[in-house]
Design a protein around this motif. Structure first.
Motif, PDB file in Angstrom:
ATOM      1  N   LEU A 145      40.258  36.719  58.765  1.00 40.37           N
ATOM      2  CA  LEU A 145      39.735  37.068  57.458  1.00 40.37           C
ATOM      3  C   LEU A 145      38.823  35.961  56.947  1.00 40.37           C
ATOM      4  N   LEU A 146      37.846  36.336  56.130  1.00 43.42           N
ATOM      5  CA  LEU A 146      36.861  35.386  55.628  1.00 43.42           C
ATOM      6  C   LEU A 146      37.501  34.135  55.039  1.00 43.42           C
ATOM      7  N   ASN A 147      38.579  34.315  54.273  1.00 45.27           N
ATOM      8  CA  ASN A 147      39.206  33.180  53.600  1.00 45.27           C
ATOM      9  C   ASN A 147      40.026  32.301  54.537  1.00 45.27           C
ATOM     10  N   ASP A 148      40.067  32.663  55.817  1.00 45.38           N
ATOM     11  CA  ASP A 148      40.760  31.847  56.824  1.00 45.38           C
ATOM     12  C   ASP A 148      39.828  31.509  57.974  1.00 45.38           C
ATOM     13  N   SER A 149      38.519  31.553  57.698  1.00 44.40           N
ATOM     14  CA  SER A 149      37.518  31.371  58.756  1.00 44.40           C
ATOM     15  C   SER A 149      36.836  30.011  58.723  1.00 44.40           C
ATOM     16  N   GLY A 150      37.192  29.194  57.743  1.00 48.76           N
ATOM     17  CA  GLY A 150      36.471  27.953  57.494  1.00 48.76           C
ATOM     18  C   GLY A 150      35.602  28.047  56.261  1.00 48.76           C
ATOM     19  N   MET A 151      35.216  29.282  55.900  1.00 48.32           N
ATOM     20  CA  MET A 151      34.367  29.464  54.724  1.00 48.32           C
ATOM     21  C   MET A 151      35.099  29.133  53.421  1.00 48.32           C
ATOM     22  N   GLN A 152      36.435  29.059  53.482  1.00 48.90           N
ATOM     23  CA  GLN A 152      37.174  28.660  52.279  1.00 48.90           C
ATOM     24  C   GLN A 152      36.923  27.191  51.932  1.00 48.90           C
ATOM     25  N   HIS A 153      36.318  26.450  52.870  1.00 50.38           N
ATOM     26  CA  HIS A 153      36.016  25.037  52.637  1.00 50.38           C
ATOM     27  C   HIS A 153      34.523  24.800  52.402  1.00 50.38           C
ATOM     28  N   HIS A 154      33.744  25.869  52.203  1.00 48.92           N
ATOM     29  CA  HIS A 154      32.306  25.714  51.973  1.00 48.92           C
ATOM     30  C   HIS A 154      32.085  24.795  50.772  1.00 48.92           C
ATOM     31  N   PRO A 155      31.198  23.780  50.908  1.00 45.85           N
ATOM     32  CA  PRO A 155      31.048  22.799  49.822  1.00 45.85           C
ATOM     33  C   PRO A 155      30.417  23.353  48.546  1.00 45.85           C
ATOM     34  N   LEU A 156      29.612  24.402  48.654  1.00 48.78           N
ATOM     35  CA  LEU A 156      28.957  24.973  47.477  1.00 48.78           C
ATOM     36  C   LEU A 156      29.589  26.283  47.031  1.00 48.78           C
ATOM     37  N   ASN A 157      29.840  27.157  47.991  1.00 48.07           N
ATOM     38  CA  ASN A 157      30.355  28.485  47.674  1.00 48.07           C
ATOM     39  C   ASN A 157      31.623  28.771  48.487  1.00 48.07           C
ATOM     40  N   PRO A 158      32.721  28.127  48.186  1.00 43.62           N
ATOM     41  CA  PRO A 158      33.951  28.381  48.962  1.00 43.62           C
ATOM     42  C   PRO A 158      34.412  29.826  48.787  1.00 43.62           C
ATOM     43  N   MET A 159      34.671  30.476  49.916  1.00 40.03           N
ATOM     44  CA  MET A 159      35.078  31.877  49.890  1.00 40.03           C
ATOM     45  C   MET A 159      36.577  31.968  50.154  1.00 40.03           C
ATOM     46  N   THR A 160      37.337  32.187  49.104  1.00 41.15           N
ATOM     47  CA  THR A 160      38.789  32.196  49.191  1.00 41.15           C
ATOM     48  C   THR A 160      39.376  33.596  49.090  1.00 41.15           C
ATOM     49  N   ASP A 161      38.512  34.610  49.103  1.00 40.73           N
ATOM     50  CA  ASP A 161      38.956  35.999  49.000  1.00 40.73           C
ATOM     51  C   ASP A 161      38.134  36.832  49.965  1.00 40.73           C
ATOM     52  N   ALA A 162      38.795  37.522  50.885  1.00 35.77           N
ATOM     53  CA  ALA A 162      38.094  38.332  51.882  1.00 35.77           C
ATOM     54  C   ALA A 162      37.816  39.750  51.406  1.00 35.77           C
ATOM     55  N   ASP A 163      38.364  40.140  50.272  1.00 36.47           N
ATOM     56  CA  ASP A 163      38.178  41.487  49.748  1.00 36.47           C
ATOM     57  C   ASP A 163      36.832  41.552  49.017  1.00 36.47           C
ATOM     58  N   ILE A 164      35.819  42.092  49.669  1.00 37.89           N
ATOM     59  CA  ILE A 164      34.467  42.066  49.117  1.00 37.89           C
ATOM     60  C   ILE A 164      34.347  42.974  47.904  1.00 37.89           C
ATOM     61  N   VAL A 165      35.113  44.043  47.848  1.00 40.78           N
ATOM     62  CA  VAL A 165      35.109  44.883  46.652  1.00 40.78           C
ATOM     63  C   VAL A 165      35.583  44.069  45.454  1.00 40.78           C
ATOM     64  N   ARG A 166      36.622  43.294  45.655  1.00 38.12           N
ATOM     65  CA  ARG A 166      37.167  42.473  44.568  1.00 38.12           C
ATOM     66  C   ARG A 166      36.216  41.338  44.207  1.00 38.12           C
ATOM     67  N   VAL A 167      35.636  40.699  45.222  1.00 36.71           N
ATOM     68  CA  VAL A 167      34.683  39.605  44.977  1.00 36.71           C
ATOM     69  C   VAL A 167      33.500  40.119  44.164  1.00 36.71           C
ATOM     70  N   LEU A 168      32.940  41.245  44.592  1.00 41.48           N
ATOM     71  CA  LEU A 168      31.765  41.788  43.914  1.00 41.48           C
ATOM     72  C   LEU A 168      32.115  42.266  42.501  1.00 41.48           C
ATOM     73  N   SER A 169      33.312  42.776  42.320  1.00 36.01           N
ATOM     74  CA  SER A 169      33.723  43.261  40.994  1.00 36.01           C
ATOM     75  C   SER A 169      33.750  42.138  39.967  1.00 36.01           C
ATOM     76  N   ARG A 170      33.941  40.906  40.427  1.00 38.30           N
ATOM     77  CA  ARG A 170      33.929  39.773  39.506  1.00 38.30           C
ATOM     78  C   ARG A 170      32.517  39.347  39.132  1.00 38.30           C
ATOM     79  N   GLN A 171      31.513  39.878  39.829  1.00 41.78           N
ATOM     80  CA  GLN A 171      30.133  39.449  39.624  1.00 41.78           C
ATOM     81  C   GLN A 171      29.294  40.466  38.855  1.00 41.78           C
ATOM     82  N   THR A 172      29.860  41.615  38.540  1.00 42.93           N
ATOM     83  CA  THR A 172      29.078  42.660  37.890  1.00 42.93           C
ATOM     84  C   THR A 172      29.962  43.451  36.938  1.00 42.93           C
TER      85      THR A 172
END
Length: 276
Positions: A145-172
């Protein structure tokens, strides 16, 4: 003849990736850095003739900048691409959907939709050839899952949630829905019907499952008439075939396909990700 596809990419490497996949699929493509202004006229004098081009990709640096700036730059790119007659617009972001809780993916998509007087767009971050897939709205990198791929440690945009529907719902503030894999397996007509159903429910943003190249082909057929599509560059491999089916592109000219490069190679990396 007007260009067929206008790409708006949120960084330079993503723009290059998009342009590369369009060229591989037989589209004559130009990539520009920033929204063309005076430089375009200078380029035309030096042989840049957009009458011989099928797609133009505008590379921005809008992934991690303030939301207002990302919107402003993206809208400027949209206006220029519309002036070139682009039939379809493609908002390109990373296949890992990296962004902040506030944006910039959702706000930019909203602004582009409003500028186009469109009511719905799809989100297709999947890039199966690079191990990026979406199932039940969850983004995978390889088998993780995205949040266990290394992207959770991204220095600018850490991705800690793999549910893209949920992620996008927070942005719009608008509705976000899912076009699931079971529907895709029934073909493009079923996918279009599901998109229409979601539109009638006032769902503006539709995250699309996609596990392989066949799924991308179904999505391309279902989305070819949308004013705006968004995603990683995987979808760009499948769209040109649909443009040819509609008569927007000439058949592939084998003579125009670049021959494989020969000799030594140098790799420059601007990333410290696990993939690198």
């Amino acid at each position: 003849m007007p260009i067929v596809l206008g790409g708006i990419a949120d960084d330079f490497t993503g723009a290059t990736d998009l342009a590369n996949n369009l060229v591989r699929a037989g589209m004559r493509t130009v990539q520009v850095i920033g929204v063309p202004q005076d430089a375009l006229q200078e380029g035309a004098a030096n042989g840049l003739d957009l009458t011989e081009v099928d797609a133009v990709v505008v590379a921005l640096k809008s992934r991690s900048c303030p939301v207002d700036q990302a919107i402003s730059e993206s809208l400027a790119a949209l206006e220029w691409l519309k002036a070139q007659g682009a039939r379809q617009l493609f908002f390109k972001y990373c296949s890992t959907f990296d962004s902040t809780p506030e944006g910039n993916i959702g706000p930019v998509a909203d602004a582009l939709l409003e500028a186009l007087s469109a009511t719905q767009t799809a989100f297709v971050p999947a890039f199966p050839i690079n191990g990026r897939s979406v199932y039940q709205g969850h983004l995978f990198v390889g088998d993780r899952l995205l949040n266990d791929s290394g992207m959770q440690h991204h220095p600018l945009n850490p991705m800690t949630d793999a549910d893209i529907v949920r992620v996008l719902s927070r942005q719009t503030p608008h509705g976000v829905g899912l076009l699931d894999h079971a529907t895709l397996c029934r073909g493009a007509q079923e996918a279009r019907q599901r998109l229409d159903e979601l539109a009638h429910q006032n769902v503006r943003h539709v995250v699309c499952d996609s596990l392989d190249e066949q799924d991308l082909e179904v999505l391309a057929e279902a989305l070819v008439d949308h004013a705006l599509v968004t995603g990683g560059s995987g979808l760009a491999q499948a769209l040109p075939a649909q443009y040819r089916r509609k008569g927007w592109l000439e058949p592939i000219d084998d003579a125009a396909v670049l021959a494989p490069a020969q000799g030594a190679a140098m790799v420059l990396s601007g990333s410290c990700s696990r993939m690198t």
